[in-house]
Write a protein that holds these residues in place. Structure first.
Motif, short mmCIF file in Angstrom:
data_model
loop_
_atom_site.label_atom_id
_atom_site.label_comp_id
_atom_site.label_asym_id
_atom_site.label_seq_id
_atom_site.Cartn_x
_atom_site.Cartn_y
_atom_site.Cartn_z
N LEU A 47 0.86 -1.18 0.00
CA LEU A 47 0.00 0.00 0.00
C LEU A 47 0.90 1.23 0.00
CD1 LEU A 47 -3.11 0.51 0.20
CD2 LEU A 47 -2.74 0.98 2.63
N PRO A 48 0.75 2.14 -0.96
CA PRO A 48 1.65 3.29 -1.02
C PRO A 48 1.51 4.22 0.18
CG PRO A 48 -0.18 3.56 -2.55
CD PRO A 48 -0.25 2.15 -2.03
N SER A 49 2.62 4.77 0.61
CA SER A 49 2.60 5.75 1.70
C SER A 49 2.20 7.11 1.13
CB SER A 49 3.98 5.86 2.34
OG SER A 49 4.92 6.39 1.41
N GLU A 73 -20.18 7.81 -7.17
CA GLU A 73 -19.68 7.07 -8.33
C GLU A 73 -19.66 8.03 -9.52
OE1 GLU A 73 -22.36 4.15 -9.79
OE2 GLU A 73 -20.85 3.13 -11.03
N GLY A 74 -18.58 8.03 -10.27
CA GLY A 74 -18.45 8.93 -11.40
C GLY A 74 -17.94 10.31 -11.04
N ILE A 75 -17.86 10.60 -9.74
CA ILE A 75 -17.49 11.94 -9.26
C ILE A 75 -16.11 11.94 -8.61
CG2 ILE A 75 -18.12 13.80 -7.68
CD1 ILE A 75 -20.04 13.55 -9.96
N LEU A 76 -15.84 10.95 -7.76
CA LEU A 76 -14.63 10.95 -6.94
C LEU A 76 -13.85 9.64 -7.05
CD1 LEU A 76 -15.88 12.40 -3.53
CD2 LEU A 76 -14.14 13.44 -4.97
N ALA A 77 -12.54 9.77 -6.99
CA ALA A 77 -11.67 8.62 -6.75
C ALA A 77 -10.94 8.90 -5.44
CB ALA A 77 -10.67 8.44 -7.88
N CYS A 78 -11.11 8.03 -4.47
CA CYS A 78 -10.47 8.17 -3.16
C CYS A 78 -9.68 6.89 -2.91
CB CYS A 78 -11.52 8.37 -2.06
SG CYS A 78 -12.65 9.75 -2.34
N ILE A 79 -8.35 6.99 -2.83
CA ILE A 79 -7.49 5.81 -2.80
C ILE A 79 -6.57 5.89 -1.57
CG2 ILE A 79 -6.02 4.32 -4.18
CD1 ILE A 79 -6.75 5.98 -6.64
N TRP A 80 -6.64 4.89 -0.73
CA TRP A 80 -5.92 4.90 0.55
C TRP A 80 -4.40 4.96 0.39
CZ3 TRP A 80 -8.25 6.49 4.55
CH2 TRP A 80 -9.51 6.03 4.96
N SER A 81 -3.75 5.58 1.37
CA SER A 81 -2.31 5.42 1.58
C SER A 81 -2.13 4.61 2.86
CB SER A 81 -1.63 6.78 1.74
OG SER A 81 -1.74 7.26 3.08
N SER A 82 -0.90 4.24 3.15
CA SER A 82 -0.62 3.49 4.39
C SER A 82 -0.29 4.41 5.55
CB SER A 82 0.56 2.54 4.16
OG SER A 82 1.74 3.28 3.83
N THR A 83 -0.32 5.72 5.31
CA THR A 83 0.12 6.68 6.32
C THR A 83 -1.04 7.10 7.21
OG1 THR A 83 1.82 7.50 4.81
CG2 THR A 83 1.27 8.88 6.72
N GLU A 84 -0.85 6.91 8.51
CA GLU A 84 -1.87 7.24 9.51
C GLU A 84 -1.72 8.70 9.91
OE1 GLU A 84 -3.52 4.71 13.30
OE2 GLU A 84 -1.37 4.87 13.03
#
Length: 408
Positions: free
Chosen positions: A297-299, A361-372
Motif C-alpha cells: 500500500l503506497p505511503s 460514483e463517477g465523481i470521486l476517486a479516493c485511494i488509501w495510503s498506508s500513512t496514519e
C-alpha cells in the motif's frame, strides 16, 4: 442524529458571547439564510453531503461551527455568529481564526487585530487548525473537520456516527500468498536523460511500460504501469477480504472499480487494532496490507512522488495543478470530467462507502495510503471530476475507499 433548535443554540451562544473576556456586542437570534432546519450536536451527526444539500449551511453546536455542503464535501466555514455585532473582538490569541456571519452568509478571518473578508482563506482548514489560537490557516481540511466523513485534516462528506466492525483481516506482516513478477511489455523508458518523467501516451501512440500482475491468492490479473521509478497497479484492487465491498453492493461494480476497503482492511489490520480510535503500529518500511506479495500500500510520500512525476511538483490547489487530469481515465467521469490518462494510471471514479451507503460514483476517486494521520484518520489520494487537482487528504478510517498497490 442528534438535532437541536437553531434558535436555542443561537440564544445560548448569545449568553456565552456576552460573558467573553474579550468583549463582544449583543448577538441576534436571527438564523439568517440557514439552509438546514436543525443544529447538529457534533460533526459526526452531520448528514452526508449529497446533491440535495448542495450549497446548504449546517450548524454544529460543538464548537459553534458552520459548515457548507460544497461539491460533495462539508467545508468548515468557521465559528458562527448571528451578525457582525455578535462577533468577538479580533485579539492576538484569535489571530488566524475564522468566523461565519449567519445573516450575511460570509466568512471573516482575524488578521492583525481586524476581522477581514476571508475570500483568500481556504475553507478546507481542519477544525483543529481553524480553532488553533494563533496558528495560521492550513490549506487542507476535513469533511467535516475533525469529525465527519470528509477529506483530510483535509476533506469528505460528513455522516452520522458509524458502527465500527470488529472483524479482522490478516496481519500485514503475514504473506498470504505470492504474485507473479511484473512483465514489461515495452522497453521504452518513461524518463528523459534529464530525469524528467515524460508522458507515455500521445494522440498518435502509446509507449507506456505496461506489465501484468497475477495475484496468486485468487488468480486475478491486473494491468500495471511504470511511472518514473515507480511501478503501479493500473487498476484498483479487487481482492475480497473482511471489511471490503462492491460499490452499491453490486458485484459488477467490483469488476469495474475494484473493492472499497476500510483503512484497517487496506493495511491488513484488525478494526479493533487499526480502525477508528486506534493508533496502528505499522512499524517502518513498506506495508503490504491487502496487497499481493511483492507489492504494498503506497505511503503518503509515495503518492507525492507520483504527483511530482506527472506534474513536476507538489503545487497548491490551483489551475497550475494538473496531476488529476493526467491520472484520470479517459472515460467514466461525470460531466466532461474525464482525464487524459497521460501516464497510463487510469484512475477510476469509484466513489466511496459510508455507513452502509454509497456516494459519488463517477465523481470521486479516493485511494488509501498506508500513512496514519492520527487514531481516527489516515491519508488518501483524492481525484475529483470537476478539476485537475490531485490532492492528499486524511479522512476517517471507517470509510470505504479504493486501493492501488505499488511494487516493492
Amino acid at each position: 442524529m442528534k438535532k437541536i433548535s437553531l434558535l436555542a443554540v443561537l440564544f445560548s451562544f448569545f449568553i456565552t458571547a456576552c460573558g467573553d473576556s474579550d468583549g463582544g456586542a449583543n448577538a441576534s437570534t436571527n438564523a439568517g439564510t440557514a439552509a438546514l432546519d436543525e443544529v447538529y450536536a457534533s460533526e459526526d451527526d452531520l448528514p452526508g453531503c449529497t446533491e440535495k444539500y448542495d450549497g446548504a449551511i449546517a450548524f454544529v453546536k460543538e464548537g459553534s461551527t458552520a459548515f457548507r455542503c460544497e461539491d460533495g464535501r462539508w467545508e468548515n466555514k468557521g465559528e458562527y455568529y448571528a451578525n457582525n455585532d455578535a462577533i468577538k473582538n479580533c485579539t492576538a490569541k484569535r489571530e488566524g481564526e475564522v468566523a461565519y456571519i449567519v445573516d450575511e452568509d460570509k466568512s471573516l478571518v482575524c488578521e492583525d487585530g481586524k476581522w477581514v473578508n476571508s475570500s483568500n482563506v481556504s475553507s478546507s482548514s481542519s477544525w483543529s487548525e481553524v480553532k488553533g489560537s494563533s496558528s495560521s490557516i492550513a490549506s487542507s481540511s476535513s469533511w467535516p473537520p475533525e469529525g465527519g466523513i470528509g477529506y483530510s485534516s483535509a476533506q469528505a462528506p460528513s455522516s452520522s456516527s458509524v458502527a465500527q466492525s470488529s472483524s479482522s483481516v490478516a496481519s500485514s506482516s503475514s504473506a498470504k500468498s505470492s504474485s507473479s513478477s511484473v512483465k514489461s511489455s515495452s522497453s521504452i523508458t518513461s524518463s528523459s536523460s534529464s530525469g524528467i518523467v515524460l508522458p507515455c501516451k500521445t494522440e498518435s501512440e502509446d509507449n507506456c511500460e505496461y506489465g501484468i500482475l497475477k495475484d496468486s491468492r485468487d488468480g486475478r490479473e491486473y494491468k500495471t504501469v511504470k511511472i518514473g521509478d515507480q511501478v503501479w497497479m493500473a487498476e484498483n484492487l479487487n481482492f475480497d477480504t473482511d471489511n471490503s465491498w462492491c460499490y452499491g453492493d453490486a458485484p459488477a461494480n467490483c469488476a469495474k472499480y475494484g473493492r472499497l476497503y476500510t483503512w484497517a482492511a487496506a493495511v491488513g489490520g484488525a478494526e479493533d487494532e487499526c480502525g477508528g480510535g486506534h493508533e496502528c503500529d505499522l512499524g517502518t518500511g513498506d506495508v503490504q496490507g491487502v496487497c499481493p506479495k511483492g507489492w504494498h500500500l503506497p505511503s503518503k510520500a509515495e503518492w507525492e512522488t507520483l504527483i511530482v512525476a506527472v506534474d513536476g511538483s507538489i503545487t497548491e490547489y490551483t489551475s497550475s495543478n494538473t496531476a488529476s487530469s493526467k491520472l484520470k481515465s479517459v472515460t467514466g467521469w461525470s460531466d466532461s470530467g474525464n482525464g487524459t490518462d497521460t501516464f497510463g494510471f487510469s484512475a477510476l471514479p469509484a466513489g466511496y462507502r459510508l455507513s452502509d451507503e454509497y456516494y459519488y460514483e463517477g465523481i470521486l476517486a479516493c485511494i488509501w495510503s498506508s500513512t496514519e494521520a492520527n487514531s481516527k484518520r489516515a491519508y488518501y489520494m483524492d481525484l475529483y471530476y470537476a478539476n485537475g487537482y490531485a490532492k492528499l487528504y486524511d479522512d476517517y478510517k471507517f470509510i470505504g475507499f479504493s486501493v492501488r498497490c505499488l511494487k516493492d
